[in-house]
Design an enzyme around this catalytic site. Structure first.
Site, mmCIF file in Angstrom:
data_model
loop_
_atom_site.group_PDB
_atom_site.id
_atom_site.type_symbol
_atom_site.label_atom_id
_atom_site.label_comp_id
_atom_site.label_asym_id
_atom_site.label_seq_id
_atom_site.Cartn_x
_atom_site.Cartn_y
_atom_site.Cartn_z
ATOM 1 C CB CYS B 80 -0.987 -0.044 1.166
ATOM 2 S SG CYS B 80 -2.376 1.087 0.950
ATOM 3 C CG HIS B 185 -4.044 -3.533 2.660
ATOM 4 N ND1 HIS B 185 -3.054 -3.078 3.491
ATOM 5 C CD2 HIS B 185 -4.662 -2.437 2.175
ATOM 6 C CE1 HIS B 185 -3.078 -1.750 3.523
ATOM 7 N NE2 HIS B 185 -4.044 -1.338 2.731
ATOM 8 C CD GLU B 187 -1.727 -6.079 5.070
ATOM 9 O OE1 GLU B 187 -1.417 -6.436 3.915
ATOM 10 O OE2 GLU B 187 -1.877 -4.886 5.375
#
Lengths: 251, 204
Positions: B80, B185, B187
């Site tokens: 990001c 993202h 994650e």
């Protein structure tokens, strides 16, 4: 194409889920991590955690909880409830929440929105609006829906967007808890006025309600709480239904 | 294997850290030069404003360290804002320049594309580059989670490992030798995201 999102919402008190989730067969229905994992498995697109204790001594509990959730589930989530300062926002974001949701404090001090957006980026600042129909307009209520403000919800949404909010979490107090469907008029009014995503909340009771709020209300995401918690519908059922009717969702 | 996650006060490190652990490596959350040196790979996460992030990296004397490590062929993954910092400049920046590890700039979504800003939610990966180690096993049309208003415009189109379409087609994954970056993202992108992090840990 960007998918429409389905978002279960969990109320948190003293680090525990209240109105425990009944259907998941969890040994501990109050454990936020366990509940989050279960919704993750159902294909929820995001989660919203609302801290309803929101007292100063609970801030630390909340941050610890956010860390625990972020370390255990790999999906985006928003944390709201009693957030009043830039430091609160920073702590919650650094602990692993994707977004924070501001409500009462944003109404009292709108510059909180702009300073937070400048600091952390609009994409992580959600402004939650609780609105109730009063004659010919929708009035903003604060303090968990207890205090009327005299502010027009549509005008407030536009202002919040202008100040740098990245998303609106719009709850219809008239529809909340009725299971008669989302407030399509209110949702449409706001989604047609702001150019940021809007999460519709309050009133979901059946599959069609989700379809309507996306197609007629123009919502980007739909939030529901008890409907999912009590297992009347699963996130998966809702998404499969929407997919069949041509709404783009992530399956 | 130890993987450094740069902790400079700009956003989420817990999910990344845990994901790396799940993929079998040892995450080292740090803002110390010497600890970065001791790790085999580096993750640069980030949420927030471009200038603030660069100012923090400079204050911690990490900007030069990161550049040095990348030059020494250490694999780096920017996520990001962490990815945006790899570029030379950003429209968001008022007084800072980026790390300049990738050529090009970071620009804001324009309202004329007819989409809401920020770009928020799950969107498809398009044009996934077959040979990219980071995206190995990830097919086009898999969805990942985005949450951003700015996106990269690499001047060297060869570094694009995947695109995303949001009114405009933009580069959402980049790979250049040992430098990797993703706008989404991983994650927060459930199974697909973990696969990407696993690829970084195991193959990059």
């Amino acid at each position: 194409m960007l998918s429409k999102r389905i978002i279960p919402c969990l109320d948190i008190k003293d680090g525990r889920v209240v109105k425990g989730v009944k259907f998941l067969g969890l040994r501990d229905a109050g454990d936020p991590v366990g509940v989050a994992k279960a919704y993750d498995a159902q294909g929820a697109d995001e989660l919203v955690f609302l801290d309803i204790t929101a007292s100063i001594e609970n801030r630390k509990t909340l941050v610890t909880l956010v860390e625990k959730i972020a370390g255990n589930i790999f999906m985006p989530f928003t944390v709201g409830g009693g957030i009043s300062e830039i430091d609160d926002i920073r702590n919650i974001l650094n602990a692993g929440a994707e977004k924070v949701s501001l409500n009462t404090q944003a109404v009292k001090f709108p510059e909180l929105i702009s300073s937070a957006a400048k600091r952390f980026g609009s994409q992580c600042i959600v402004v939650a609006i609780d609105a109730k129909k009063q004659g010919d307009f929708w009035e903003v209520f604060v303090n968990g829906g207890r205090t009327p403000t005299g502010i027009d919800a549509v005008i407030w949404a536009e202002k919040a967007a202008r100040l740098g909010a990245g998303e609106i979490l719009l709850t219809s107090m008239d529809c909340d808890g009725t299971k008669d469907g989302y407030d399509l008029k209110l949702t449409k009014e706001i989604t047609s006025k702001v150019n940021i995503p809007v999460i519709a909340s309050g009133g979901a009771g059946k599959l069609e309600d989700f379809y309507d709020v996306f197609t007629q209300g123009g919502a980007d995401a739909a939030l529901a709480a008890s409907l999912f918690h009590y297992g009347k519908l699963s996130v998966k059922q809702v998404k499969e239904y929407l997919n069949k009717r041509g709404v783009i969702v992530r399956l | 294997m130890k993987i450094a996650i740069i902790d400079y006060g700009m956003g989420n490190i817990h999910s990344v850290s845990k994901a790396i652990e799940l993929c079998g490596a040892k995450p080292v959350v740090t803002n110390k030069r010497n600890q970065l040196n001791a790790c085999a790979k580096i993750v640069l996460p980030g949420v927030g404003a471009f200038d603030d992030a660069m100012a923090e990296l400079e204050k911690l004397e990490l900007a030069s360290t990161i550049k040095e490590q990348v030059k020494n062929k250490k694999p780096l993954l920017g996520i990001c804002l962490g990815m945006q910092l790899l570029f030379e400049t950003s429209q968001e920046a008022k007084n800072k320049t980026g790390l300049g590890l990738l050529k090009g700039q970071v620009v804001k979504f324009s309202a004329k594309f007819g989409q809401k800003i920020p770009h928020m939610g799950w969107n498809n990966l398009d044009d996934v580059s077959g040979g990219c180690l980071l995206l190995n096993g990830v097919s086009a049309n898999e969805q990942v989670y985005f949450c951003h208003s700015y996106y990269p415009e690499p001047s060297d189109r060869d570094v694009i490992a995947a695109n995303c379409n949001y009114g405009v087609k933009f580069a959402c994954a980049l790979a250049k030798e040992n430098i990797y970056g993703v706008q989404f993202h991983p994650e927060k992108s459930q199974a697909v995201g973990l696969k990407i992090i696993r690829n970084f840990v195991e193959s990059c």
